[in-house]
Design a protein around this motif. Structure first.
Motif, PDB file in Angstrom:
ATOM      1  N   SER C 360      45.516  44.046 -29.699  1.00  0.00           N
ATOM      2  CA  SER C 360      44.597  45.298 -29.965  1.00  0.00           C
ATOM      3  C   SER C 360      45.740  46.467 -30.286  1.00  0.00           C
ATOM      4  CB  SER C 360      43.806  45.467 -28.580  1.00  0.00           C
ATOM      5  OG  SER C 360      43.786  44.229 -28.230  1.00  0.00           O
ATOM      6  N   THR C 361      46.727  46.819 -29.576  1.00  0.00           N
ATOM      7  CA  THR C 361      47.414  47.978 -29.658  1.00  0.00           C
ATOM      8  C   THR C 361      48.583  47.911 -30.867  1.00  0.00           C
ATOM      9  OG1 THR C 361      48.545  47.376 -28.004  1.00  0.00           O
ATOM     10  CG2 THR C 361      46.737  48.609 -27.207  1.00  0.00           C
ATOM     11  N   LEU C 369      52.043  52.721 -23.800  1.00  0.00           N
ATOM     12  CA  LEU C 369      50.690  52.452 -23.718  1.00  0.00           C
ATOM     13  C   LEU C 369      50.229  53.222 -22.449  1.00  0.00           C
ATOM     14  CD1 LEU C 369      51.080  48.600 -23.943  1.00  0.00           C
ATOM     15  CD2 LEU C 369      50.121  50.121 -25.575  1.00  0.00           C
ATOM     16  N   LEU C 372      44.621  51.581 -20.618  1.00  0.00           N
ATOM     17  CA  LEU C 372      43.879  50.545 -21.153  1.00  0.00           C
ATOM     18  C   LEU C 372      42.839  49.800 -20.534  1.00  0.00           C
ATOM     19  CD1 LEU C 372      46.837  49.275 -23.460  1.00  0.00           C
ATOM     20  CD2 LEU C 372      44.972  50.442 -24.293  1.00  0.00           C
ATOM     21  N   ARG C 375      39.591  50.438 -21.900  1.00  0.00           N
ATOM     22  CA  ARG C 375      39.222  50.034 -23.220  1.00  0.00           C
ATOM     23  C   ARG C 375      39.209  48.695 -23.260  1.00  0.00           C
ATOM     24  NH1 ARG C 375      36.994  53.946 -25.470  1.00  0.00           N
ATOM     25  NH2 ARG C 375      37.020  52.644 -27.272  1.00  0.00           N
ATOM     26  N   SER C 454      46.621  57.124 -21.864  1.00  0.00           N
ATOM     27  CA  SER C 454      47.416  56.427 -22.845  1.00  0.00           C
ATOM     28  C   SER C 454      48.541  57.518 -23.354  1.00  0.00           C
ATOM     29  CB  SER C 454      46.551  56.310 -24.209  1.00  0.00           C
ATOM     30  OG  SER C 454      47.536  56.277 -25.271  1.00  0.00           O
ATOM     31  N   ILE C 457      49.837  56.317 -27.875  1.00  0.00           N
ATOM     32  CA  ILE C 457      49.061  55.905 -29.030  1.00  0.00           C
ATOM     33  C   ILE C 457      47.844  56.266 -28.849  1.00  0.00           C
ATOM     34  CG2 ILE C 457      50.741  54.018 -29.567  1.00  0.00           C
ATOM     35  CD1 ILE C 457      48.871  52.316 -28.109  1.00  0.00           C
ATOM     36  N   ASP C 458      47.055  56.604 -29.663  1.00  0.00           N
ATOM     37  CA  ASP C 458      45.535  56.807 -29.587  1.00  0.00           C
ATOM     38  C   ASP C 458      44.699  55.477 -29.404  1.00  0.00           C
ATOM     39  OD1 ASP C 458      42.942  57.336 -29.886  1.00  0.00           O
ATOM     40  OD2 ASP C 458      43.058  57.652 -32.142  1.00  0.00           O
ATOM     41  N   ILE C 459      44.249  55.495 -28.369  1.00  0.00           N
ATOM     42  CA  ILE C 459      43.386  54.092 -27.883  1.00  0.00           C
ATOM     43  C   ILE C 459      41.798  54.427 -27.902  1.00  0.00           C
ATOM     44  CG2 ILE C 459      45.458  53.511 -26.391  1.00  0.00           C
ATOM     45  CD1 ILE C 459      43.503  54.403 -23.991  1.00  0.00           C
ATOM     46  N   THR C 460      41.341  55.291 -28.414  1.00  0.00           N
ATOM     47  CA  THR C 460      39.815  55.423 -28.622  1.00  0.00           C
ATOM     48  C   THR C 460      39.218  54.134 -29.214  1.00  0.00           C
ATOM     49  OG1 THR C 460      40.375  56.830 -30.381  1.00  0.00           O
ATOM     50  CG2 THR C 460      39.736  57.911 -28.330  1.00  0.00           C
ATOM     51  N   HIS C 461      39.864  53.928 -30.320  1.00  0.00           N
ATOM     52  CA  HIS C 461      39.330  52.844 -31.143  1.00  0.00           C
ATOM     53  C   HIS C 461      39.969  51.343 -31.083  1.00  0.00           C
ATOM     54  CE1 HIS C 461      43.326  52.422 -33.003  1.00  0.00           C
ATOM     55  NE2 HIS C 461      43.516  53.602 -33.167  1.00  0.00           N
ATOM     56  N   VAL C 462      40.755  51.265 -29.650  1.00  0.00           N
ATOM     57  CA  VAL C 462      41.001  49.882 -29.276  1.00  0.00           C
ATOM     58  C   VAL C 462      39.949  49.214 -28.676  1.00  0.00           C
ATOM     59  CG1 VAL C 462      42.390  48.879 -27.528  1.00  0.00           C
ATOM     60  CG2 VAL C 462      43.433  50.666 -28.834  1.00  0.00           C
TER      61      VAL C 462
END
Lengths: 474, 306, 658, 209
Positions: C360-361, C369, C372, C375, C454, C457-462
């Motif tokens: 996913s990431t 990271l 998470l 997400r 996080s 890395i941008d984890i909004t769309h993970v």
């Protein structure tokens, strides 16, 4: 009748090929003669083991083994040649085809000869006939390889001749040097002349076989020779040389010189594997590496004969597997050369992804050469080590294992780096697709390897047992 | 057997904050102050139970679960420790390992709860806690080894009850060394002065306090209560190890045990008022010192012939 | 035996079909699952049958192999490993199918066929009763796992890792060749049963032990020989590294156990070496893991640590066997067996969740990271279960097997003579240290990846991965919890297997004595869960009446905390690594900001692997340079070549004739 | 007695070849040596068999091969031999030393030689050694071929020991093989010359590891 078909017919066809004009016709004749040769050899399997055509020519278990091996390999190479020689060349391949057919007949002669003098003549002629084959491309490196090959092997042949003469002198009371007579009354041979002849024969035929100090022509010859010639020489011609060396061992065994000759064999074996280990490590040229791999496998054969007992059976088994394995890997190198137009290891990359079929066969060839289980070389290497351990020759066993692992480093470093990964942009890849004739032989060889390694058929086992009994093994 | 477990837990729940009260009282008394009343910890916890909660947006359910798990683990670990005449209700062969790993579970959840808040201060506390507890746990196990070798059994209560007057003549020094190293582990585990200052508010120096910086209301209450119980249980074990009262009749055992607990609380107060907090890179040396003490104890036991 | 043979047949059929069907993707996936699931289930059933009845079954196929013969047998020892293999391969296979479904441009059926080949070779290794068949299966396993590792072969690091793996395992196998041949010479036949009947003099047993340690140690990953592990695992796709570290390194342990079973009586120093290896591998493995900040490398080093724990159990078992203390031997082996199974399960779970995390990431670097868990709820919680289990914390299966190993070590302490006690106490201390460090390491890993915010890395769309990936992980997590709360079943299986090691049937009394404390422990754990439930209930009811708000994390008044100010994995591990810096080669480099308004500064810390950098890399370099120097023999001058022949001839003459 | 004289003469001619530098003289010296060689079978034990042997050697080694070689020289147009590997003087010294070794070996081996002279085996060995040294120490391809032929002469001397034993067919086969060998060497020398412009093997060294 079979005698003519085996030995005479190819020579006749060679003459015909010399006269013909068109290349295509020559290839068909080559294919047909090899087919006939194969059928006749197979027909001998049902018949009795010891066949005697006349005092000079005849069969026993070991010679039938080597003959089958030679004819199968020749047949496969003849199919490969149809695809290999497809593109147009200025000079016609008449000489090339002629020499090939003569080579087939002389190799048959080697397996069939029952007279040591005749054996020497046959071996000498195989050498002379294979010299022009190496020089097919007429490039400076090819000529240099041929010259070195000629010089070193002719020295070897000269020493072999001396050895045969000494054998004749030692067999003076026996009056003839027919193999059968020498073996029957081996006690009459004068020991000191016999020892001298054994040493000279071993060095002479050792040069032909490519054992350690006399191996220097091998990497050059196999490095420059075209792939099918390399396959034929490393598979069949070395097998014939090995048969000659086995005859010498047979004589020693009958004359009770076992304790005299086995240290020499073991020394030759370990030395060859050592040299091969040194040179395969970090080898830059793929075909030269195959040359050294042939030196290594010849070393294993010599070691097997030297250790005696079960190891003789293992080295004969190894000889068969090695011939087909060498054939396979050399033909694969031919495909690689057609595809990548180079022998250098660094600019052959990602073969699996560029030419999938050749890539798979390259990896299978690697697996067979290394001695991974399903194929026969694993069993023969294991059996030889078993014999070394049971005979308590721990030093030889130690070096054997050490060199096998260093050689494994070398192989995987070279072949796996080529096979996997992705072809880099600057690899000069011709847009050629793999043609059928260059793949079919690989499939046949793999099939034969599978049967000679995994599901070993019954008659093949008995042939091996008889041959090893002949040479003084269990 | 269920009633005895309930009784055991009731004793621990009721009496453990009292220990903190006594320590607080002695510390104040030594500097000439009257100090907070004995029941001050009860008032603090009661006050917290009435307060609301503030949860950070970055935290997940772990942040709320950690105080509960650590309190429960510590409570359950009390079952293995005998309190004077009150025998351990649920002893079994090899319970010292469960005892030690229950504290490991509590510590693990507290650490990840601290990391959950996502602030650098909690992270600092968590990493220091993790570092010191590794060494403390090793010393704890070494003490258990000494006790096991002495009593030839892995049941905590039997290991401790084997320590009667007669065993002191032969293995006196070993038990003393085990006791001292255990006391140092006690200080490290419960964040007392030489290792960490419970009363300070300077984040860069704290270990335990800074891990609970973000907790509030019921969570903070559980954490305070849990640390009080932990001090009580480990203290009880310390008293059992050091004081050979097990040979006496039960009534005398209770009296001597509770007297021992009070002496322990006073002792803690004395230690805290006359020592300052060690620099953080010296704390491992302290724990390694404790380890060497225990090791000498083990050697003594081995030499004396087990 | 028919169950086992039918499962082998189905798998071979599947592999064969997959090789033929390289073109259509949908079909290959179907065939892969269609043959994997029945094959594994049948295998597991066969193993369970043998484990429950404790009666070995064997089968002799009349296929003529040049040296040995095709002789298979499933005794409780191999049944236990067979169970581990089948369960892990099944879950990793289903996960792998889900993991690779979205991979469009690669030819999957070859990968699936190799997966089957690896499974078959592993099952053969475990059930082979003939030395040659064992070696054949052993080499097939090494080969098929090599090609499985080389799935992403376009990356150079992957090729290097695969190359190192193949070389190290193959050289180790040569030691096995010599060992089995020596045993065959002593007993006269290649069958393990005949070998077991032969009597081995102590010095020979010692020599065989050393060869076994090297040969099997390379596969199992004992500290000095573990160098391929941290390279191979990050290189392989995660479902392969799950299988690799879950089961394949256990083959080393299995091989060691089989040799001990055959040779039976050893000199005492063998048990001492085993214990020492266990301690060094355990502590060393976890310390190196602390220094790693790439998730899969961290998990790889943890495999080394857990192998250390298993070897501790094995060492005590062997010591008990040498001192004829049946009870200690039994518990030692049982602890080792159970930890083999447990490690396979939770390490598999951890690698699979790490895989879905990386899927996913797109990165495995822990320091990039964070946060998470919100997400990736499934992966996060299952990773937590795996982490708790691997640290041996009470509610999970890791605790049960570590408890058994502790029990064995304490048993050793009570009954062995002086140096036995000293070593067992040293082992207990190192096991405690391993437990503490593992807890710290996994708190770091879980906290840094799944908690807080996080870091880079941008984890909004993970988003969470497909069900096919989560179900196997959930199953493994379930097994971890099931063994943690109901250990009786697995412990009895382990005891059954241990009984074959001590080759004396265990009475139900001794079995009772071992399992009874565990049942009380489970009772205590249920009280623990009860208290947790009550306390949460109390808090829930109280919260209804009290105000609850959401706010920014309290940063002691600092106004603008950014996510990069959080404690990273490197900073978390710094105190511990500082304590152990002279043991580890812990280097911190980078330019710290100097002036008042520093433009940029960076600090990086690294733990280099001592065994690799100070022994294997120089040794490998030496071989290469030696061979380069010796290449001068082929100097190109024909004259020299002829001289070689003449000199050799004269040498032979002088040596042999004169 | 005549046999010993012939043997000594063959060995001396060999040494002279070793010392000479011009190709033309070397070929003539080789022809002379082969002439003396062809006489030896008659000296050992005259008979029908020996006559055939002499005629064979005469035709092949005295007439055919020297002409072939001189044709090759004219075709390849090289006259003078370049400096040998270790210089003429030292090659001769080395030749002497090798002859000493040959004599020492044949003395140590005390091989039972029947009615022929005891000088035969040492001389044969030394001629082989001289031929070998010539092969090893020279750079010109043609000289190496001559060295190979001198070695063949040495081997032929050994064949004298069992003159009447080996069947004629084998004898002829051996001679034929040597001839074919030299023929192919000549062809390859021709190719070398076309490719490299000179028949020296100095630049034949780029095949190495």
């Amino acid at each position: 009748m079979e005698l003519f078909l085996l030995a005479g017919f190819p020579a006749l066809m060679a003459a015909v090929v010399f006269l013909l004009r068109q290349d295509r016709l020559r290839k068909i004749i080559l294919f047909l003669t090899s087919l006939v040769h194969l059928f006749v050899t197979i027909s001998f399997w049902q018949g009795p083991r010891d066949v005697q055509f006349n005092p000079f020519l005849g069969f026993d278990a070991a010679s039938q083994l080597v003959l089958t091996l030679v004819s199968i390999l020749f047949f496969v190479v003849s199919i490969y040649l149809i695809g290999y020689l497809k593109e147009k060349r200025r000079r016609s391949n008449g000489i090339f085809m002629g020499c090939l057919l003569c080579l087939l007949s002389t190799m048959t002669l080697v397996t069939m000869s029952r007279h040591m003098g005749l054996l020497w003549i046959a071996i000498a002629s195989t050498t002379l006939l294979s010299a022009p084959l190496i020089n097919y491309y007429r490039k400076p490196r090819g000529i240099e390889a041929t010259w070195k090959y000629l010089l070193i092997s002719s020295l070897g042949i000269a020493l072999g001749l001396l050895g045969t003469l000494f054998l004749a002198i030692s067999a003076a009371p026996v009056k003839t040097i027919f193999l059968a007579d020498i073996l029957d009354n081996a006690a009459l041979l004068s020991p000191s002349w016999l020892k001298l002849s054994v040493i000279f024969l071993l060095v002479g035929y050792g040069t032909k076989m490519g054992l350690a100090p006399m191996h220097t022509w091998k990497p050059d010859a196999y490095g420059e020779a075209p792939a099918p010639v390399g396959a034929l020489m490393s598979g069949a011609v070395t097998a014939c040389a090995f048969l000659a060396v086995c005859r010498v061992a047979q004589i020693c065994f009958h004359a009770g010189l076992q304790r005299f000759v086995s240290p020499i064999f073991i020394l030759l074996g370990i030395l060859s594997m050592g040299i091969a280990a040194i040179f395969i490590m970090g080898q830059k040229d793929f075909n030269r590496m195959l040359g050294y791999s042939s030196v290594e496998h010849m070393g294993i054969l010599a070691l097997g004969i030297g250790l005696g007992g079960g190891a003789v059976w293992a080295s004969l088994f190894h000889a068969v597997n090695n011939a087909f394995a060498k054939g396979l890997i050399f033909l694969v190198s031919g495909n690689l050369y057609q595809g990548f137009r180079s022998k250098k290891v660094e600019n052959i990359q990602g073969v699996i992804h560029r030419f999938p079929v050749t890539g798979i066969f390259l990896i299978l060839g690697f697996i067979v050469l290394i001695g991974f289980p399903p194929f026969g070389i694993f069993y023969s290497e294991l059996l030889i080590l078993k014999e070394a351990v049971t005979a308590q020759r721990y030093l030889a066993a130690f070096f054997y294992v050490l060199f096998l692992s260093v050689i494994f480093f070398g192989y995987s470093g070279v072949i796996l780096r080529m096979a996997l990964g992705r072809p880099t942009e600057d690899t000069p890849v011709t847009a050629k697709k793999e043609n059928f004739f260059m793949i079919a032989p690989l499939v046949i060889l793999l099939g034969v390897l599978f049967f000679s390694g995994v599901f070993v058929p019954g008659p093949f086992y008995d042939l091996l047992d008889e041959a090893s009994a002949l040479l003084g093994g269990r | 057997m269920g009633i005895r477990i309930l009784l055991h837990i009731m004793v621990v729940v009721i009496l453990s904050p009292l220990l903190l009260g006594i320590t607080g009282k002695t510390k104040a008394f030594l500097v000439g102050r009257w100090g907070p009343p004995l029941l001050q910890p009860y008032y603090d916890i009661g006050k917290l139970f009435r307060k609301g909660n503030v949860y950070s947006t970055t935290t997940t359910w772990i942040f709320q679960a950690a105080p509960v798990v650590s309190m429960a683990a510590v409570l359950v670990s009390a079952i293995f420790v005998p309190f004077g005449s009150l025998k351990a209700p649920l002893p079994f062969f090899g319970d010292i390992i469960l005892f030690a790993y229950l504290y490991g579970l509590a510590r693990f959840f507290m650490i990840i709860a601290a990391l959950d808040t996502g602030s650098s201060f909690e992270g600092m506390g968590a990493s220091r806690e993790a570092a010191f507890s590794c060494l403390a746990e090793v010393v704890l196990f070494l003490d258990f080894i000494i006790l096991a070798l002495l009593s030839k059994s892995l049941v905590l209560s039997e290991m401790v009850e084997g320590n009667i007057l007669s065993s002191w003549q032969l293995f006196g020094p070993a038990i003393l060394l085990a006791g001292v190293s255990y006391f140092l582990v006690l200080l490290a585990e419960n964040a007392r002065i030489p290792v960490d200052d419970p009363a300070t508010h300077l984040e860069l120096t704290m270990v335990h306090e800074v891990m609970v910086l973000d907790h509030s209301g019921w969570d903070l209450a559980y954490i305070l209560y849990g640390s009080a119980i932990k001090l009580f249980v480990l203290g009880a074990l310390f008293v059992n190890i050091l004081v050979p009262f097990h040979g006496l009749p039960p009534v005398m055992q209770t009296i001597v045990f509770w007297a021992g607990m009070i002496v322990l609380a006073v002792g803690l107060g004395i230690v805290e008022s006359c020592m300052a907090r060690l620099r953080l890179n010296q704390v491992p040396q302290l724990l390694i010192g404790a380890f060497v003490f225990a090791l000498v104890g083990l050697l003594v036991v081995l030499i004396k012939g087990v | 035996m028919s169950l086992f043979l039918s499962s082998l047949f189905i798998l071979c059929l599947g592999a064969f079909l997959l090789v033929l069907l390289t073109r259509s993707r949908a079909m290959s996936g179907l065939i892969f699952l269609g043959t994997l699931i029945p094959g594994c289930l049948l295998g597991a059933a066969a193993a369970l049958g043998v484990l429950i009845h404790r009666a070995p079954i064997d089968h002799r196929l009349n296929l003529r192999m040049p040296a040995g013969e095709f002789y298979l047998g499933v005794d409780p020892l191999s049944a236990f490993f067979l169970l581990t293999i089948t369960i892990l391969f099944l879950s990793a296979g289903v996960y792998g199918y889900g993991y690779l479904k979205s991979d469009k441009e690669r030819n999957l059926s070859v990968h699936y066929a190799l997966y089957h080949a690896a499974l078959i070779s592993l099952m053969l290794v475990v059930t082979a009763k003939n030395a040659v068949l064992f070696l054949v299966a052993w080499e097939l396993m090494a080969l098929s796992s090599y090609f499985l590792i080389m799935f992403h072969d376009e990356k150079k690091a992957v090729r290097e890792a695969g190359y190192l793996y193949l070389i190290v395992t193959h050289t180790g196998t040569f030691c096995l060749w010599v060992m089995f041949l020596l045993m065959a010479r002593q007993s006269g036949s290649m069958d393990f049963d005949q070998m077991a009947l032969a009597s081995f003099p102590l010095p020979l047993a010692g020599a065989l032990f050393i060869l076994g340690i090297i040969g099997f140690g390379v596969k199992a990953g004992f500290i000095p020989l573990h160098i391929w592990l941290p390279h191979a695992h990050p290189a392989a796709p995660s479902h392969i590294s799950a299988v690799l570290s879950g089961v394949m390194i256990k083959m080393g342990v299995y091989g060691l156990m089989r040799t001990i079973l055959i040779i039976k009586d050893f000199p005492e120093w063998c048990a001492v070496t085993l214990l020492l290896i266990g301690m060094i591998s355990g502590v060393g493995g976890v310390l190196y893991a602390l220094g790693q900040h790439e998730i899969k490398k961290l998990l790889a080093y943890h495999s080394v640590e857990n192998i250390g724990i298993i070897t501790l159990g094995l060492g005590t078992g062997l010591w008990g066997q040498i001192c004829h203390n049946e009870f200690a031997a039994l518990i030692g082996y049982a602890g080792a067996f159970l930890h083999v199974f447990n490690h396979a399960v939770f390490k598999g779970l951890l690698f699979l969740s790490a895989g879905s995390l990386i899927r996913s990431t797109r990165t495995g670097e822990i320091d990039r990271l964070g946060g998470l868990l919100k997400r990736l709820p499934w992966t996060g919680h299952l990773f937590l279960i795996g982490a708790l289990a691997i640290c041996g914390l009470p509610l999970f299966n890791g605790f049960v097997s570590e408890w058994l190993v502790y029990r064995a070590l304490f048993e050793g302490m009570f009954h062995f003579e002086l140096n036995g006690i000293a070593l067992s106490s040293l082992a207990v201390i190192s096991l405690a240290l391993i437990g503490g460090l593992a807890a710290a390491c996994f708190a770091k890993a879980f906290g840094a990846i799944f908690l807080g915010n996080s870091r880079s890395i941008d984890i909004t769309h993970v988003t969470e991965n497909s069900v096919l990936m989560c179900v196997p992980m959930a199953v493994l997590g379930g097994i971890c919890v099931w063994i943690g709360l109901f250990p009786a079943v697995m412990v009895s299986f382990a005891l059954g297997a241990a009984a074959t090691m001590t080759s004396s049937p265990i009475s139900s009394a001794t079995e009772g004595v071992i399992i009874a404390p565990l049942l009380t422990a489970v009772l205590v754990l249920s009280i623990l869960i009860g208290t947790i439930a009550i306390l949460t209930l109390l808090k829930r009811t109280a919260m209804k009446f009290l105000p609850v708000e959401k706010a920014q994390t309290w940063g002691c008044g600092y106004a603008m905390p950014t996510s990069r100010m959080q404690y990273t994995a490197a900073s978390f591990a710094q105190p511990l690594l500082q304590i152990f810096r002279n043991v580890l080669d812990y280097r911190v480099k980078g330019n710290r900001p100097k002036e008042y308004f520093p433009e940029e500064g960076e600090v990086s810390s690294r733990v280099t692997d001592a065994a690799e950098d100070f022994f294997f890399r120089p040794a490998f370099g030496f071989i290469k340079s030696l061979s380069a120097k010796l290449k001068v023999i082929q100097c190109g001058y024909t004259q020299w070549y002829l001289l070689y022949i003449l000199i050799f001839l004269l040498m032979l003459l002088v040596w042999k004739m004169v | 007695m005549w046999l010993d004289l012939a043997l000594i003469l063959i060995v001396c001619l060999g040494v002279v070849i070793l010392g000479s530098s011009r190709l033309g003289t070397m070929i003539q010296l080789f022809a002379a040596q082969s002439l003396v060689l062809s006489a030896t079978p008659l000296l050992v034990h005259p008979g029908k068999h020996a006559v055939v042997m002499t005629m064979g050697t005469l035709i092949l080694k005295v007439f055919l091969m020297p002409n072939l070689l001189s044709w090759a020289i004219r075709h390849v147009s090289i006259r003078r031999e370049v400096q040998p590997l270790v210089g003429y003087g030292k090659t001769l010294m080395l030749g002497g030393f090798l002859m000493g070794v040959a004599f020492w070996i044949s003395f140590r081996l005390e091989l039972p030689v029947r009615e022929t002279s005891n000088l035969l085996v040492p001389c044969a060995f030394s001629v082989v050694m001289v031929g070998f040294l010539l092969l090893v120490s020279r750079f010109k391809a043609i000289t190496q071929v001559i060295g190979y032929l001198v070695m063949e002469n040495g081997i032929f001397l050994f064949a004298l020991l069992l003159l009447e034993k080996t069947p004629l067919l084998v004898e002829m086969g051996i001679l034929l093989d040597i001839f074919v060998g030299v023929l192919i060497m000549g062809i390859v020398v021709n190719h070398i010359n076309q490719e490299f412009g000179s028949a020296s093997t100095v630049n034949l060294t780029n095949l190495r590891d």
